[in-house]
Design a protein around this motif. Structure first.
Motif, short mmCIF file in Angstrom:
data_model
loop_
_atom_site.label_atom_id
_atom_site.label_comp_id
_atom_site.label_asym_id
_atom_site.label_seq_id
_atom_site.Cartn_x
_atom_site.Cartn_y
_atom_site.Cartn_z
N MET A 292 -12.05 12.81 7.29
CA MET A 292 -12.71 12.23 6.11
C MET A 292 -13.72 11.16 6.57
O MET A 292 -13.36 10.27 7.36
N PRO A 293 -14.97 11.27 6.12
CA PRO A 293 -15.95 10.30 6.58
C PRO A 293 -15.66 8.90 6.02
O PRO A 293 -15.11 8.77 4.93
N ARG A 294 -16.02 7.88 6.81
CA ARG A 294 -15.93 6.51 6.28
C ARG A 294 -16.87 6.37 5.09
O ARG A 294 -17.90 7.05 5.02
N THR A 295 -16.55 5.52 4.18
CA THR A 295 -17.46 5.29 3.06
C THR A 295 -18.06 3.88 3.17
O THR A 295 -17.42 2.94 3.65
N TYR A 296 -19.30 3.76 2.76
CA TYR A 296 -20.01 2.48 2.78
C TYR A 296 -20.69 2.30 1.44
O TYR A 296 -21.02 3.27 0.78
N ARG A 297 -20.93 1.06 1.09
CA ARG A 297 -21.73 0.82 -0.10
C ARG A 297 -23.17 1.24 0.21
O ARG A 297 -23.74 0.87 1.23
N HIS A 298 -23.75 2.05 -0.64
CA HIS A 298 -25.05 2.63 -0.36
C HIS A 298 -26.14 1.54 -0.34
O HIS A 298 -26.06 0.56 -1.05
N ASP A 299 -27.15 1.79 0.49
CA ASP A 299 -28.35 0.95 0.57
C ASP A 299 -28.13 -0.38 1.28
O ASP A 299 -29.09 -1.06 1.61
N LYS A 300 -26.90 -0.78 1.48
CA LYS A 300 -26.63 -2.00 2.24
C LYS A 300 -26.69 -1.64 3.71
O LYS A 300 -26.14 -0.61 4.12
N PRO A 301 -27.31 -2.45 4.53
CA PRO A 301 -27.29 -2.12 5.96
C PRO A 301 -25.87 -2.27 6.52
O PRO A 301 -25.11 -3.12 6.10
N ARG A 302 -25.55 -1.38 7.46
CA ARG A 302 -24.33 -1.55 8.26
C ARG A 302 -24.76 -2.25 9.54
O ARG A 302 -25.76 -1.86 10.15
N LEU A 303 -24.03 -3.24 9.93
CA LEU A 303 -24.47 -4.10 11.03
C LEU A 303 -23.47 -4.17 12.16
O LEU A 303 -22.26 -4.20 11.92
N ARG A 304 -23.97 -4.23 13.36
CA ARG A 304 -23.15 -4.62 14.51
C ARG A 304 -23.94 -5.67 15.30
O ARG A 304 -25.14 -5.55 15.50
N ILE A 305 -23.26 -6.72 15.70
CA ILE A 305 -23.90 -7.83 16.40
C ILE A 305 -23.16 -8.06 17.71
O ILE A 305 -21.94 -8.26 17.71
N ASP A 306 -23.91 -7.94 18.80
CA ASP A 306 -23.31 -8.11 20.13
C ASP A 306 -22.07 -7.23 20.30
O ASP A 306 -21.05 -7.66 20.86
N GLY A 307 -22.16 -6.02 19.79
CA GLY A 307 -21.09 -5.05 20.02
C GLY A 307 -19.91 -5.17 19.09
O GLY A 307 -18.89 -4.51 19.32
N GLN A 308 -20.03 -5.99 18.04
CA GLN A 308 -18.92 -6.13 17.09
C GLN A 308 -19.43 -5.96 15.66
O GLN A 308 -20.57 -6.28 15.36
N THR A 309 -18.56 -5.47 14.78
CA THR A 309 -18.93 -5.31 13.38
C THR A 309 -18.94 -6.69 12.73
O THR A 309 -17.89 -7.32 12.57
N ARG A 310 -20.13 -7.18 12.41
CA ARG A 310 -20.30 -8.53 11.85
C ARG A 310 -21.52 -8.54 10.95
O ARG A 310 -22.41 -7.72 11.11
N THR A 311 -21.57 -9.53 10.09
CA THR A 311 -22.77 -9.68 9.25
C THR A 311 -23.37 -11.08 9.37
O THR A 311 -24.31 -11.41 8.67
N TYR A 312 -22.81 -11.89 10.27
CA TYR A 312 -23.30 -13.26 10.43
C TYR A 312 -23.71 -13.52 11.87
O TYR A 312 -23.16 -12.91 12.78
N ILE A 313 -24.67 -14.42 12.04
CA ILE A 313 -25.01 -14.84 13.41
C ILE A 313 -24.94 -16.36 13.50
O ILE A 313 -25.05 -17.07 12.49
N ALA A 314 -24.79 -16.86 14.72
CA ALA A 314 -24.76 -18.30 14.95
C ALA A 314 -26.06 -18.93 14.45
O ALA A 314 -27.15 -18.41 14.70
N ALA A 315 -25.93 -20.04 13.75
CA ALA A 315 -27.11 -20.70 13.15
C ALA A 315 -28.02 -21.33 14.20
O ALA A 315 -29.14 -21.73 13.87
#
Lengths: 277, 277
Positions: free
Chosen positions: A1-24
């Motif tokens: 079964m495929p993973r589901t995502y909210r449409h139109d929102k970008p899926r993000l990975r930062i430095d090899g991890q699933t994240r949506t934030y970066i250091a300020a």
């Protein structure tokens, strides 16, 4: 079964991890000290991956930032993109976190953000281009590089929105045609020779522009990089605009000059792009 | 008992909360779509708060970003800075999160990052300035604004580091003297008139420059904004460099031209700055 995502929102990975934030304290945020690329994804694959990753490596080198390897990027996008999906991929590489002040940290720990947004829309075709009043500054140091200092493009897109135009042609501050707000330009003269504005002073050297130039070279009809005053567009009989998300698009006019042969030129460009995808 | 912090690390608040991360879709990161100010803090107070907040408001308006109120900023810094502390404060305002593409979101939700780093070091005094090979592009649209597109300054600071110089004078791409890599310039001619490079094409209009111009105006000796070719610095007999963190610093030379009266000029500037702190 495929993973589901909210449409139109970008899926993000930062430095090899699933994240949506970066250091300020990221230097991309502080100073635009980094680069990015935007790419089409079709059938789960990054289109023209080799050209894209070559441009990415070129731009990282131009800013003296250690970029990610192609194999690592393949792994990252493998985590984000499902088999058969279409959409838009983006890679951002910054110099990473830093302390106060402009001086880059040595050694730096670059930060890599990979993103995938499902879905793509077709551009208006053909494009009728007025010339933006927003001009591009001449800065040979960073010309051609897709760095994060993009206020000029933001301003030009605002101008396009306020004029209710899908895109606008842009000149540098000395009147030379450079690009559109988001696309490179290629023009054909009456002898059938293709020309593209030199990006020695400003502008972004896109991967799709590079693909067209490569294919044209292979076909024995090299594209000429040249300075083109906006007032001289009348010397050309066809023109296309290109970027990595929407490919090559015929231009019906720039300012008041109409191009008769743009659809044929766009078909030729599309064939060359298909051969280098 | 005072709170304790790890020294030299900035203390951060983002959108009114204690945080060290921002959303990776911030337009400041994506395009440098935002502005910042850096300020000295002495005795727990932001120096020249009114000038700083006026410049912040000016720059927000220049990019059409809704900036924070002075009262809100006062509250935020009240949470970060202890009574009696000295250090460096920074405010960053971005257009906030946005979707794919250069076009700004409408309406935007601006993001505000306030930071305080304890401790300050004195600059070298006097400054001997070679001229950087890194030039500033001429872009009247954003000239004077302290926006987040600062790759030129990053490059110039790299150049200073590689030449082991504390600072370098910078010209625009047409040879006009503009600033240093991190400071504004004011020069005095043999008649005692103060001049400062026009920032109509590039450069950052600092709050300390504004304070000096205000004080000079009040004293009936207005500073003249003018184009100064780097080759013409020999027409001046004194020069200072200024920024908000280290105030006014005497310049002993620019390129091969030595200034005899810079220490006296720096003392006058320091007195004027003390009167507007």
């Amino acid at each position: 079964m495929p993973r589901t995502y909210r449409h139109d929102k970008p899926r993000l990975r930062i430095d090899g991890q699933t994240r949506t934030y970066i250091a300020a304290d990221d230097r991309g945020l502080a100073y635009g000290d980094g680069i990015f690329r935007t790419m089409a994804v079709d059938n789960g694959r990054i289109m023209a991956r080799d050209f894209q990753f070559a441009r990415l490596a070129h731009d990282c080198a131009a800013l003296d930032i250690r970029g990610p390897s192609a194999a690592w990027l393949d792994d990252e996008f493998g985590q984000l993109i499902e088999t058969g999906e279409a959409g838009v991929a983006k890679i951002t590489v910054t110099r990473g976190s830093g302390g106060r002040g402009y001086t880059p940290p040595v050694p730096a720990s670059p930060r890599v953000i990979v993103a995938f947004t499902p879905g793509r829309t077709a551009p208006p075709d053909p494009l009728a281009l007025d010339i933006a009043t927003t001009c591009l500054a001449c800065q040979p140091l960073f010309a051609g590089v897709k760095h994060l200092n993009r206020l000029e493009q933001v301003w030009a897109r605002r101008e396009a929105a306020s004029r209710a135009r899908p895109d606008l042609a842009m000149t540098d501050t000395e009147g030379r045609l450079v690009a559109t707000t988001m696309r490179n330009l290629v023009l054909m003269d009456t002898a059938g020779v293709w020309h593209t504005p030199s990006l020695a002073r400003c502008g972004v050297a896109g991967a799709t522009r590079a693909r067209l130039m490569h294919a044209a070279e292979q076909a024995g009809r090299p594209v000429v990089e040249v300075d083109i005053q906006a007032a001289s567009v009348g010397e050309f009989c066809a023109a296309i605009a290109c970027n990595s998300v929407s490919g090559a698009t015929a231009i019906s006019r720039i300012a008041r000059h109409r191009f008769e042969h743009s659809p044929a030129m766009a078909r030729r460009a599309a064939a060359w792009l298909a051969a280098t995808a």
